[in-house]
Design an enzyme around this catalytic site. Structure first.
Site, PDB file in Angstrom:
ATOM      1  N   GLU A   1       1.347 -25.617 -10.237  1.00 59.65           N
ATOM      2  CA  GLU A   1       0.838 -26.921  -9.814  1.00 59.65           C
ATOM      3  C   GLU A   1      -0.366 -27.247 -10.694  1.00 59.65           C
ATOM      4  O   GLU A   1      -1.203 -26.401 -10.959  1.00 59.65           O
ATOM      5  CB  GLU A   1       0.414 -26.870  -8.341  1.00 59.65           C
ATOM      6  CG  GLU A   1       1.608 -26.755  -7.416  1.00 59.65           C
ATOM      7  CD  GLU A   1       1.236 -26.679  -5.931  1.00 59.65           C
ATOM      8  OE1 GLU A   1       0.087 -26.991  -5.575  1.00 59.65           O
ATOM      9  OE2 GLU A   1       2.111 -26.313  -5.141  1.00 59.65           O
TER      10      GLU A   1
ATOM     11  N   ARG B   1      10.595 -30.787   5.209  1.00 59.65           N
ATOM     12  CA  ARG B   1      10.638 -29.600   6.056  1.00 59.65           C
ATOM     13  C   ARG B   1      10.103 -29.958   7.435  1.00 59.65           C
ATOM     14  O   ARG B   1       9.293 -30.885   7.563  1.00 59.65           O
ATOM     15  CB  ARG B   1       9.768 -28.509   5.414  1.00 59.65           C
ATOM     16  CG  ARG B   1       9.746 -27.216   6.182  1.00 59.65           C
ATOM     17  CD  ARG B   1       8.876 -26.191   5.476  1.00 59.65           C
ATOM     18  NE  ARG B   1       8.782 -24.982   6.270  1.00 59.65           N
ATOM     19  CZ  ARG B   1       7.950 -23.986   6.003  1.00 59.65           C
ATOM     20  NH1 ARG B   1       7.156 -24.052   4.957  1.00 59.65           N
ATOM     21  NH2 ARG B   1       7.917 -22.928   6.781  1.00 59.65           N
TER      22      ARG B   1
ATOM     23  N   ARG C   1      -2.649 -20.307   7.552  1.00 56.98           N
ATOM     24  CA  ARG C   1      -3.024 -19.724   6.269  1.00 56.98           C
ATOM     25  C   ARG C   1      -4.224 -20.423   5.651  1.00 56.98           C
ATOM     26  O   ARG C   1      -4.612 -20.150   4.525  1.00 56.98           O
ATOM     27  CB  ARG C   1      -1.825 -19.764   5.312  1.00 56.98           C
ATOM     28  CG  ARG C   1      -0.645 -18.935   5.853  1.00 56.98           C
ATOM     29  CD  ARG C   1       0.659 -19.310   5.159  1.00 56.98           C
ATOM     30  NE  ARG C   1       0.603 -19.013   3.754  1.00 56.98           N
ATOM     31  CZ  ARG C   1       1.126 -19.750   2.796  1.00 56.98           C
ATOM     32  NH1 ARG C   1       1.763 -20.859   3.093  1.00 56.98           N
ATOM     33  NH2 ARG C   1       1.038 -19.377   1.549  1.00 56.98           N
TER      34      ARG C   1
ATOM     35  N   TYR D   1      14.402 -28.451   3.325  1.00 59.14           N
ATOM     36  CA  TYR D   1      14.017 -27.070   3.020  1.00 59.14           C
ATOM     37  C   TYR D   1      14.886 -26.079   3.798  1.00 59.14           C
ATOM     38  O   TYR D   1      15.362 -25.075   3.246  1.00 59.14           O
ATOM     39  CB  TYR D   1      12.535 -26.898   3.379  1.00 59.14           C
ATOM     40  CG  TYR D   1      12.028 -25.486   3.366  1.00 59.14           C
ATOM     41  CD1 TYR D   1      11.690 -24.864   2.168  1.00 59.14           C
ATOM     42  CD2 TYR D   1      11.863 -24.773   4.554  1.00 59.14           C
ATOM     43  CE1 TYR D   1      11.206 -23.564   2.155  1.00 59.14           C
ATOM     44  CE2 TYR D   1      11.379 -23.479   4.550  1.00 59.14           C
ATOM     45  CZ  TYR D   1      11.059 -22.877   3.357  1.00 59.14           C
ATOM     46  OH  TYR D   1      10.592 -21.597   3.352  1.00 59.14           O
TER      47      TYR D   1
ATOM     48  N   SER E   1       1.235 -20.951  -2.525  1.00 62.76           N
ATOM     49  CA  SER E   1       2.636 -20.639  -2.281  1.00 62.76           C
ATOM     50  C   SER E   1       3.107 -19.398  -3.050  1.00 62.76           C
ATOM     51  O   SER E   1       4.196 -18.902  -2.818  1.00 62.76           O
ATOM     52  CB  SER E   1       3.510 -21.847  -2.638  1.00 62.76           C
ATOM     53  OG  SER E   1       3.236 -22.277  -3.942  1.00 62.76           O
TER      54      SER E   1
ATOM     55  N   GLN F   1       4.710 -16.353  -1.374  1.00 66.52           N
ATOM     56  CA  GLN F   1       6.034 -16.621  -0.810  1.00 66.52           C
ATOM     57  C   GLN F   1       7.079 -16.773  -1.919  1.00 66.52           C
ATOM     58  O   GLN F   1       8.190 -16.265  -1.824  1.00 66.52           O
ATOM     59  CB  GLN F   1       6.020 -17.937  -0.010  1.00 66.52           C
ATOM     60  CG  GLN F   1       4.877 -18.064   0.965  1.00 66.52           C
ATOM     61  CD  GLN F   1       5.047 -17.164   2.152  1.00 66.52           C
ATOM     62  OE1 GLN F   1       6.165 -16.956   2.598  1.00 66.52           O
ATOM     63  NE2 GLN F   1       3.966 -16.616   2.650  1.00 66.52           N
ATOM     64  N   VAL F   2       6.671 -17.526  -2.933  1.00 66.90           N
ATOM     65  CA  VAL F   2       7.623 -17.923  -3.964  1.00 66.90           C
ATOM     66  C   VAL F   2       8.167 -16.744  -4.758  1.00 66.90           C
ATOM     67  O   VAL F   2       9.296 -16.765  -5.228  1.00 66.90           O
ATOM     68  CB  VAL F   2       6.951 -18.974  -4.896  1.00 66.90           C
ATOM     69  CG1 VAL F   2       7.760 -19.218  -6.145  1.00 66.90           C
ATOM     70  CG2 VAL F   2       6.747 -20.281  -4.151  1.00 66.90           C
TER      71      VAL F   2
ATOM     72  N   ASN G   1      14.577 -16.209   1.481  1.00 65.91           N
ATOM     73  CA  ASN G   1      14.605 -15.578   2.800  1.00 65.91           C
ATOM     74  C   ASN G   1      14.274 -16.617   3.850  1.00 65.91           C
ATOM     75  O   ASN G   1      13.694 -17.661   3.544  1.00 65.91           O
ATOM     76  CB  ASN G   1      13.611 -14.414   2.850  1.00 65.91           C
ATOM     77  CG  ASN G   1      12.176 -14.896   2.739  1.00 65.91           C
ATOM     78  OD1 ASN G   1      11.601 -15.392   3.711  1.00 65.91           O
ATOM     79  ND2 ASN G   1      11.604 -14.800   1.543  1.00 65.91           N
TER      80      ASN G   1
END
Ligand SMILES: *[C@@H]1O[C@H](CO)[C@@H](O)[C@H](O)[C@H]1NC(C)=O
Length: 261
Positions: free
Chosen positions: A22, A106, A118, A161, A206, A209-210, A215
């Site tokens: 980003e 999402r 978070r 999403y 992110s 997670q990314v 998952n």
């Protein structure tokens, strides 16, 4: 291919593409230009000085293009993921008339849970005020979804999403067809390319997670997050949930057979 915790463009695993981190400065610049042009008084001042809308569009376009093109390796097709740029979707379309846009949608309950738990810094979201965060999500997605629909299905594709996570191949094929890209099985195993073809920013929220394989851990993580009081206000605080087809009568909805948007 991976999505951030939010919505927006996705990083893709195509040799001929570059997406990358980003940039942060692109949505910022677009917001500044938007501020300059808001209000008839300001607009008049600019017009009188010859700084017309077209001048600002071309100047902003040059800036946005340079940042996208030069913050990584050159590639024939460029891709950018800065979620908040979608607040300026009609302007982006003016700047890049041949671009394609993918709007990631999402469940707002999952997004707000993610932002608050978070402590993800997002303009307009105060972590101490859950209902206000749901309202902020609602306002943001209402405009983005409307603007995306206005551009039409050839230009802007809304992608759920949850469906991307639960039926990745089908959704990814739909996205590649929309973009006019050929299919690659690599899209299903993005984690193998993290660190080489896919660059991730260690400080980006992110990233943790990314870098994982696809998952569904995050789909239901908000299940016990909201109080009964907040749950009872869900439809008034965030009516877009229902509009977008999310089941607001339960904290454990099935995302399995949701309609396309
Ligand atoms: C919403 O979820 C509840 C609980 O799982 C279920 O009984 C109901 O049928 C769902 N409603 C819709 C419209 O899918």
């Amino acid at each position: 291919m991976v999505t951030g915790h939010f919505y927006g463009f996705s990083r893709t695993v195509f040799a001929s593409h570059f997406s990358g981190e980003e940039t942060r400065v692109i949505p910022n610049l677009l917001q500044i230009v938007h501020n300059w042009e808001s209000g008839p008084y300001h607009q008049k001042l600019l017009e009188n000085a010859g700084v017309t809308h077209d001048v600002l569009r071309d100047a902003a376009g040059a800036f946005v293009f340079e940042v996208i093109a030069k913050h990584g390796d050159w590639a024939p097709r460029l891709c950018n993921k800065d979620p908040l740029t979608f607040e300026h979707l009609p302007f982006l379309r003016e700047i890049f008339p041949r671009a394609r846009f993918v709007l990631m949608i999402r469940d707002g309950r999952a997004i707000v849970h993610s932002i608050i738990s978070r402590k993800v810094p997002v303009v307009g979201f105060d972590w101490r005020k859950t209902v206000d965060c749901l309202k902020a999500w609602n306002k943001m997605i209402e405009k983005m979804y409307k603007d995306c629909k206005c551009l039409g299905p050839d230009v802007c594709l809304p992608v759920r999403y949850e469906t991307l996570i639960l039926r990745p191949e089908g959704e990814l094929r739909r996205i590649t067809a929309f973009l006019g890209e050929s299919w690659s099985d690599n899209l299903l195993y993005h984690e193998k390319f993290v660190g080489s073809e896919i660059r991730l920013h260690p400080l980006e929220f992110s990233t943790s997670q990314v870098k994982k394989a696809l998952n569904d851990d995050a789909l239901h993580s908000w299940r016990i997050f909201y109080s009964d009081d907040v749950l009872s206000q869900m439809d008034t605080a965030a009516p877009m949930l229902r509009t977008l087809g999310y089941n607001t009568t339960t904290s454990d909805p099935s995302y399995k057979s949701m309609s396309e948007l």
